[in-house]
Design a protein around this motif. Structure first.
Motif, mmCIF file in Angstrom:
data_model
loop_
_atom_site.group_PDB
_atom_site.id
_atom_site.type_symbol
_atom_site.label_atom_id
_atom_site.label_comp_id
_atom_site.label_asym_id
_atom_site.label_seq_id
_atom_site.Cartn_x
_atom_site.Cartn_y
_atom_site.Cartn_z
ATOM 1 N N UNK A 184 6.907 -12.467 -7.032
ATOM 2 C CA UNK A 184 5.913 -11.857 -6.168
ATOM 3 C C UNK A 184 5.977 -12.525 -4.793
ATOM 4 N N UNK A 185 5.074 -12.152 -3.908
ATOM 5 C CA UNK A 185 5.030 -12.804 -2.595
ATOM 6 C C UNK A 185 3.590 -13.217 -2.286
ATOM 7 N N UNK A 186 3.425 -13.967 -1.243
ATOM 8 C CA UNK A 186 2.107 -14.486 -0.860
ATOM 9 C C UNK A 186 1.132 -13.329 -0.645
ATOM 10 N N UNK A 187 -0.066 -13.455 -1.215
ATOM 11 C CA UNK A 187 -1.116 -12.431 -1.129
ATOM 12 C C UNK A 187 -0.672 -11.122 -1.796
ATOM 13 N N UNK A 188 0.219 -11.218 -2.767
ATOM 14 C CA UNK A 188 0.666 -10.027 -3.485
ATOM 15 C C UNK A 188 -0.328 -9.617 -4.564
ATOM 16 N N UNK A 189 0.091 -8.633 -5.384
ATOM 17 C CA UNK A 189 -0.789 -8.112 -6.425
ATOM 18 C C UNK A 189 -0.076 -8.147 -7.775
ATOM 19 N N UNK A 190 -0.886 -8.204 -8.825
ATOM 20 C CA UNK A 190 -0.380 -8.208 -10.188
ATOM 21 C C UNK A 190 -1.321 -7.370 -11.030
ATOM 22 N N UNK A 191 -0.780 -6.399 -11.761
ATOM 23 C CA UNK A 191 -1.587 -5.531 -12.602
ATOM 24 C C UNK A 191 -1.192 -5.745 -14.062
ATOM 25 N N UNK A 192 -2.179 -5.876 -14.921
ATOM 26 C CA UNK A 192 -1.947 -6.067 -16.354
ATOM 27 C C UNK A 192 -2.846 -5.106 -17.114
ATOM 28 N N UNK A 193 -2.247 -4.346 -18.036
ATOM 29 C CA UNK A 193 -3.016 -3.360 -18.801
ATOM 30 C C UNK A 193 -2.536 -3.355 -20.243
ATOM 31 N N UNK A 194 -3.478 -3.307 -21.174
ATOM 32 C CA UNK A 194 -3.146 -3.130 -22.585
ATOM 33 C C UNK A 194 -3.990 -2.003 -23.150
ATOM 34 N N UNK A 195 -3.513 -1.401 -24.205
ATOM 35 C CA UNK A 195 -4.236 -0.306 -24.837
ATOM 36 C C UNK A 195 -3.458 0.223 -26.019
#
Length: 351
Positions: free
Chosen positions: A259-270
């Motif tokens: 990733x990079x500085x001030x980036x985003x990460x999304x995590x989803x389960x279902x």
């Protein structure tokens, strides 16, 4: 019939010999039956035996001879398969049958054998690349440690500060080597169980594994000021909890590492009635979609920040192996704005 010809005739009950004997028995039996039927109308049965029996024997022998030639020709590709298999070794896996005869069962067998050799050759080549890459990855930290120790010991003016610096470098290199060895062991363990029954099968939840992995990356995520979005709905599965936890950990570690500085990460389960899923997506540098399948191969990296020393390139290879071991699938999509979205789908645990 010469003794030399007799020596060339195989005495073992080969398929060819059994077919010849069966053909001869059928010819002779059919002839006897026809002769018996004809004798009912023949006024002189003795004459029938005198003329018919030698003729029957001659026809039987001629039929067996023709069958010998025809069966031998039909079985010739099988002999080629046997001879090729006997010659095969690690150094000449490029040999093939390449049968060009009629499209029959023999052609199907030869084609299946050639396809098996293609898979074996690909497997051996993959093993060679894997061993070479693993050796290189292990040799690098070991070389760093030895160089640092030699340079420091050869410096007569080295002080305590220099020795402390050397110790930190050696520690970091040893940690990298240890991480690589652990990753190799996990990969070997996962691949060993692929296509077989898992050694350990416990009902677990992908959401729990994702939560544990999120806790483990919390410090590094804060250092990069990442914005993390989570939707952790229940995702029950049956499998090896340690392997599934390593699967989630690898995905989230990659999501932070690339990733990079001030980036985003999304995590989803279902889950739905058939599958439970885990989705991890991250921002980062652009990755060409054509390069994505290669990221799941051992020691393969892609993109600008996937080519340095930020890991050995085993993370996604382990993810794929764990998915295979649990009868699931993994897919990845390169995002237009940069980064990846990886989706894991495993059979859901039955209620």
């Amino acid at each position: 019939m010469s003794s030399r010809w007799l020596r060339r005739v195989p005495l073992r009950p080969t398929l060819r010999l059994r077919l010849i004997l069966l053909n001869g028995a059928l010819l002779f039996g059919s002839g006897l039956l026809l002769g018996a039927l004809a004798s009912l109308r023949w006024e002189q049965p003795t004459g029938l035996l005198t003329v018919g029996l030698p003729s029957l024997l001659l026809v039987t022998l001629l039929g067996m001879g023709m069958a010998w030639l025809l069966v031998g020709r039909a079985l010739r590709p099988l002999h080629r398969v046997t001879a090729t298999a006997q010659r095969l070794g690690e150094e000449n896996l490029d040999e093939r049958i390449r049968y060009a005869g009629a499209h029959d069962e023999v052609a199907e067998l030869a084609g299946t054998f050639d396809a098996m050799l293609d898979r074996l050759a690909e497997s051996f080549e993959s093993q060679k690349r894997f061993v070479a890459n693993a050796s290189h990855e292990l040799r690098t930290p070991l070389a760093v440690m030895r160089t640092e120790v030699d340079v420091t010991l050869d410096d007569p003016d080295a002080d305590l500060g220099e020795y402390r610096r050397m110790a930190r470098v050696v520690r970091d290199a040893s940690e990298r080597a240890n991480s690589l060895v652990e990753a190799l062991l996990v990969l070997a363990r996962s691949e060993a169980q692929s296509g077989r029954r898992l050694v350990r099968k416990v009902e677990t939840d992908l959401a729990d594994g994702a939560a544990a992995a999120l806790s483990a990356i919390d410090r590094e995520a804060k250092r990069l000021s990442l914005h993390i979005s989570t939707t952790l709905d229940p995702a029950p599965v049956v499998g090896d909890p340690s392997l599934l936890e390593r699967l989630a950990g690898n995905l989230l570690e990659n999501g932070v590492r690339y990733n990079h500085l001030h980036g985003q990460l999304w995590v989803e389960t279902g889950a739905d009635p058939e599958y439970a899923w885990l989705v991890v997506a991250n921002t980062g540098f652009e990755v060409a979609q054509a390069d994505v399948p290669g990221l799941f191969e051992p020691f393969r990296r892609g993109g600008r920040e996937r080519t340095g020393a930020r890991g050995a390139g085993l993370g996604l290879a382990i993810v794929r192996a764990v998915c295979d071991a649990h009868g699931g699938t993994v897919s990845a999509v390169a995002l237009d704005e940069g980064g990846l979205e990886v989706t894991i789908r495993l059979p859901v645990a039955s209620a």
